[in-house]
Design an enzyme around this catalytic site. Structure first.
Site, PDB file in Angstrom:
ATOM      1  NE  ARG A  15      -4.664  -1.235   9.941  1.00  0.00           N
ATOM      2  CZ  ARG A  15      -3.633  -0.575   9.391  1.00  0.00           C
ATOM      3  NH1 ARG A  15      -3.787   0.619   8.878  1.00  0.00           N
ATOM      4  NH2 ARG A  15      -2.466  -1.145   9.349  1.00  0.00           N
ATOM      5  NE  ARG A  31       1.350  -3.816  11.900  1.00  0.00           N
ATOM      6  CZ  ARG A  31       1.870  -3.235  10.835  1.00  0.00           C
ATOM      7  NH1 ARG A  31       3.016  -3.636  10.349  1.00  0.00           N
ATOM      8  NH2 ARG A  31       1.248  -2.260  10.244  1.00  0.00           N
ATOM      9  NE  ARG A  65       6.239   0.445  10.119  1.00  0.00           N
ATOM     10  CZ  ARG A  65       5.129   0.424   9.402  1.00  0.00           C
ATOM     11  NH1 ARG A  65       5.110   0.962   8.202  1.00  0.00           N
ATOM     12  NH2 ARG A  65       4.032  -0.114   9.880  1.00  0.00           N
ATOM     13  NE  ARG A 108       7.391  -2.607   6.446  1.00  0.00           N
ATOM     14  CZ  ARG A 108       6.061  -2.486   6.393  1.00  0.00           C
ATOM     15  NH1 ARG A 108       5.489  -1.964   5.333  1.00  0.00           N
ATOM     16  NH2 ARG A 108       5.313  -2.904   7.379  1.00  0.00           N
ATOM     17  CE  LYS A 150      -2.107  -0.869   3.980  1.00  0.00           C
ATOM     18  NZ  LYS A 150      -1.737  -2.174   4.541  1.00  0.00           N
TER      19      LYS A 150
END
Ligand code: AMP
Length: 208
Positions: A89, A145, A134, A128, A14
């Site tokens: 969401r 998640r 992160r 990532r 996204k």
């Protein structure tokens, strides 16, 4: 003018596809995760309330997120076009967004569902994590998640399919190939960029 949102699990792309799609249509890109991270960085009351949920990979309570997003969409005048990433969401957020849209003549045109197999998502997030570090990309948190997505967000696919605005897009392959699939699907659904009005997203609404 395009009012679209991405509906996809974490790591599906996204954040890569969203900004480029928004730029293509000349509309603002609004990512709730980015907005919330900014609140956390600035240590605002919302940031302080959101942080614990974000760090654990859970969702920030609906009322906080809905207030933040409706504030953003309302300024300076209700935005005529936008690409949303990360909102809604939950079903409650989707219902709130629909109410907001009806009240302001701004319901969504298209919902882009990016489909990526779970093992591919895990592989991508490990990459990532190496690059950006992160905190919520820690593998256990990330799996949590994904579970939260399956439980709370996945049901929105049926919600938007029923409304006739869901676009199923395969989220695997090169960034460019995925981008082209999205543009083709939007054009096929009657939302090609050529048929849209001027690129100033903040001016008066266009009839749709
Ligand atoms: P993202 O960058 O979209 O993956 O979002 C990062 C985190 O921000 C999520 O794991 C949630 O904790 C929080 N978040 C972002 N958008 C929402 C939303 N619409 N509702 C609840 N929490 C959200």
């Amino acid at each position: 003018m395009l009012r679209a949102l991405f509906l996809a699990p974490p790591g599906a792309g996204k954040g890569t596809q969203g900004p480029s799609l928004a730029e293509h249509y000349g509309v603002p890109y609004i990512a709730t995760g980015d907005m919330l991270r900014e609140h956390v960085a600035n240590d605002t009351p919302l940031g302080r309330a959101a942080k614990v949920h974000m760090d654990s990979g859970g969702l920030v309570p609906d009322e906080l997120v809905v207030e933040m997003v409706s504030g953003r969409l309302a300024r300076p005048t209700p935005l005529a076009g936008f690409v949303l990433d990360g909102f809604p969401r939950t079903l409650n957020q989707a219902l709130a967004a629909y109410e907001w849209g009806k009240d302001h003549d701004r319901t969504f045109d298209a919902v882009i569902s990016l489909e990526v197999p779970r093992d591919e998502l895990v592989r991508r997030v490990q990459e990532r994590q190496r690059k950006a570090g992160r905190q919520d990309d820690d593998l256990d948190t990330f799996r949590h998640r994904l579970d939260v997505y399956d439980r709370d967000t996945q049901p929105l696919i049926a919600f938007y399919r029923e409304r006739g605005i869901l676009l199923d897009i395969a989220g695997t392959g090169t960034v460019e190939a995925i981008r082209q699939r999205i543009l083709d699907a939007l054009a096929a659904a009657g939302h090609g960029v050529d048929r849209l009005g001027p690129s100033d997203a903040d001016v008066a609404p266009t009839p749709s």
